[in-house]
Scaffold this motif. Sequence first.
Motif, PDB file in Angstrom:
ATOM      1  N   THR A 326       0.839  -1.195   0.000  1.00 46.87           N
ATOM      2  CA  THR A 326       0.000   0.000   0.000  1.00 46.87           C
ATOM      3  C   THR A 326       0.875   1.245   0.000  1.00 46.87           C
ATOM      4  O   THR A 326       1.834   1.347   0.777  1.00 46.87           O
ATOM      5  CB  THR A 326      -0.926   0.016   1.228  1.00 46.87           C
ATOM      6  N   LEU A 330      -3.088   3.749  -2.878  1.00 50.25           N
ATOM      7  CA  LEU A 330      -3.310   2.569  -3.715  1.00 50.25           C
ATOM      8  C   LEU A 330      -2.852   1.312  -3.000  1.00 50.25           C
ATOM      9  O   LEU A 330      -1.853   1.317  -2.265  1.00 50.25           O
ATOM     10  CB  LEU A 330      -2.545   2.697  -5.036  1.00 50.25           C
ATOM     11  N   GLU A 331      -3.578   0.219  -3.212  1.00 49.52           N
ATOM     12  CA  GLU A 331      -3.142  -1.090  -2.717  1.00 49.52           C
ATOM     13  C   GLU A 331      -2.964  -2.024  -3.906  1.00 49.52           C
ATOM     14  O   GLU A 331      -3.884  -2.220  -4.707  1.00 49.52           O
ATOM     15  CB  GLU A 331      -4.146  -1.696  -1.739  1.00 49.52           C
ATOM     16  N   LEU A 332      -1.777  -2.576  -4.016  1.00 54.88           N
ATOM     17  CA  LEU A 332      -1.445  -3.505  -5.100  1.00 54.88           C
ATOM     18  C   LEU A 332      -1.398  -4.909  -4.532  1.00 54.88           C
ATOM     19  O   LEU A 332      -0.682  -5.180  -3.567  1.00 54.88           O
ATOM     20  CB  LEU A 332      -0.098  -3.127  -5.716  1.00 54.88           C
ATOM     21  N   LEU A 347      -5.378  -3.989  -8.541  1.00 55.18           N
ATOM     22  CA  LEU A 347      -5.140  -2.651  -8.007  1.00 55.18           C
ATOM     23  C   LEU A 347      -6.452  -2.104  -7.453  1.00 55.18           C
ATOM     24  O   LEU A 347      -7.468  -2.076  -8.165  1.00 55.18           O
ATOM     25  CB  LEU A 347      -4.602  -1.736  -9.101  1.00 55.18           C
ATOM     26  N   ASN A 349      -8.396   0.785  -4.407  1.00 58.06           N
ATOM     27  CA  ASN A 349      -8.294   1.946  -3.535  1.00 58.06           C
ATOM     28  C   ASN A 349      -7.990   1.448  -2.122  1.00 58.06           C
ATOM     29  O   ASN A 349      -8.725   0.624  -1.588  1.00 58.06           O
ATOM     30  CB  ASN A 349      -9.598   2.742  -3.570  1.00 58.06           C
ATOM     31  N   VAL A 356      -9.377  -0.111  -9.102  1.00 60.59           N
ATOM     32  CA  VAL A 356      -8.732   1.046  -9.710  1.00 60.59           C
ATOM     33  C   VAL A 356      -8.116   0.615 -11.035  1.00 60.59           C
ATOM     34  O   VAL A 356      -7.448  -0.423 -11.108  1.00 60.59           O
ATOM     35  CB  VAL A 356      -7.625   1.625  -8.795  1.00 60.59           C
ATOM     36  N   GLY A 358      -5.297   1.233 -13.503  1.00 57.05           N
ATOM     37  CA  GLY A 358      -3.993   1.872 -13.521  1.00 57.05           C
ATOM     38  C   GLY A 358      -3.053   1.158 -14.468  1.00 57.05           C
ATOM     39  O   GLY A 358      -3.344   0.058 -14.958  1.00 57.05           O
ATOM     40  N   GLY A 381     -10.266  -3.880 -11.802  1.00 58.59           N
ATOM     41  CA  GLY A 381      -8.960  -3.606 -11.201  1.00 58.59           C
ATOM     42  C   GLY A 381      -7.969  -4.730 -11.368  1.00 58.59           C
ATOM     43  O   GLY A 381      -6.973  -4.788 -10.650  1.00 58.59           O
ATOM     44  N   ARG A 398      -1.145   5.234 -11.041  1.00 64.15           N
ATOM     45  CA  ARG A 398      -2.436   5.878 -11.326  1.00 64.15           C
ATOM     46  C   ARG A 398      -2.252   7.376 -11.069  1.00 64.15           C
ATOM     47  O   ARG A 398      -2.096   7.791  -9.914  1.00 64.15           O
ATOM     48  CB  ARG A 398      -3.546   5.301 -10.446  1.00 64.15           C
ATOM     49  N   SER A 401       0.186   8.708  -8.343  1.00 62.09           N
ATOM     50  CA  SER A 401       0.349   7.691  -7.299  1.00 62.09           C
ATOM     51  C   SER A 401       1.100   6.489  -7.853  1.00 62.09           C
ATOM     52  O   SER A 401       0.878   6.071  -9.001  1.00 62.09           O
ATOM     53  CB  SER A 401      -1.016   7.262  -6.753  1.00 62.09           C
TER      54      SER A 401
END
Length: 435
Positions: A326, A330-332, A347, A349, A356, A358, A381, A398, A401
């Motif tokens: 995070t 963003l959290e991947l 990806l 939020n 998201v 991105g 996402g 994104r 970010s």
Amino acid sequence: MRQFAASITALLLLLSSVAGVVVAAPPAVESTSALATDSEPALAEIDNETSVLTLSDDEDVAAFGAPSANLSASLSVRDTRIQSELRTRTTAQRLAAINDESERRRAVLRTLTELEIRADDLRAEERAALAAHTDGEISASQLLVQLAHVHTEAAELRSNATMLARTANEIDGLSIDGRVGSVRLELQTMRGPIRERAADALRGGVAPTRTYVQTTDDGVVLSMVDDGVYVREVYDASKRTTGASGRITVGELPEVIERAYPVIMQRGEFNSPTGVQASNIFVGKVRYMGGDLTAYVDRSNDGQVFREVQRIRLDEAYVAQSTNSTRSGLELRVNPTYAGGPLRIELVNAATGDPVQGNISVGRPDSNEQPTYLGRTNANGVLWTTAPGDEFVVQAIRGNSFVSVELTPEDPMNVSDPTDSLVAPPTHARVVANA
């Protein structure tokens, strides 16, 4: 499962007693479509990942390639097809013009021998291409172009063999079905859906597809994600032998496939089409919920898988628990598998968990090289690709970010090691929602 295998064995023996043939013969080309979609309530209870064939030589080289529309390469592949078709038609006309049956018999046998020699030469060309990639003389994309050539000519040689069999059937007392079936099976091991996709891409018929390529001097792994399906084809000549020790029968084929692919056999329906017995190759096919397998088995040494073609729908793929990171809201989340396996990237939020869209790239840790752009996550996402062979970093952007995750591929369940294939693997999760 033993009772299941016994039932299949009885069915195969019944088919062979009726048709006089016992070994499996695959279709001309394994398509990337038409996967099984029947419901399977017990599927969610299976936590094991499917087994895969891996190369036995540690001296391997892995890279990615994406052959695209190329006039020169496309013309070369087209010329290969046209010249092979012309040879087949010319040969058919020449044989048809021979009125003396004894002379025609000799001509058929001579032509078949020439075809067998050409098949051996084609295998040598493939082996030389694999060695060139392993030695760093050609790129992964260049190798895929050469494999597209091999695939194309192998298809035409199979047609030539079929024509010879038809001609031989018109000659009293001449039977070449065994030799024809054997060479057709051998040629089929030089074909595959990813090689076909490469040939189509060269002609501009399909978009370039990022393809994982791993080679040794004796083998090759190809894998890709195509239209919601993970596709994998492997050939390993080191797992073939000319010896006859422990030569299996067709009745033992289900047990060999079960030993190599226990989860797939548990989930699916085994089907072995009839074919010819002269070859040292058996072919087993399994269809299951969301995927299918074609496994080529060397009949010697109690049976050993030396080639496979697998297709797995991404919404049925088993991947490792995600590694998350995070940053900047963003959290991947990345769910890896083995080198060349299906890699799921998500990806969201960080605050709400909403998907998201991105830009996703992959690169090497602590490298000055520019990361490779993979594409954008979809409306859910999510983006699927194939995992690199070494440690790698997934990056997501994104706007302003940025977030990244560093990962290492896992070890796969290895078909070549029955003990490994039969033990419980690490905990994996089947990703169903938001694929």
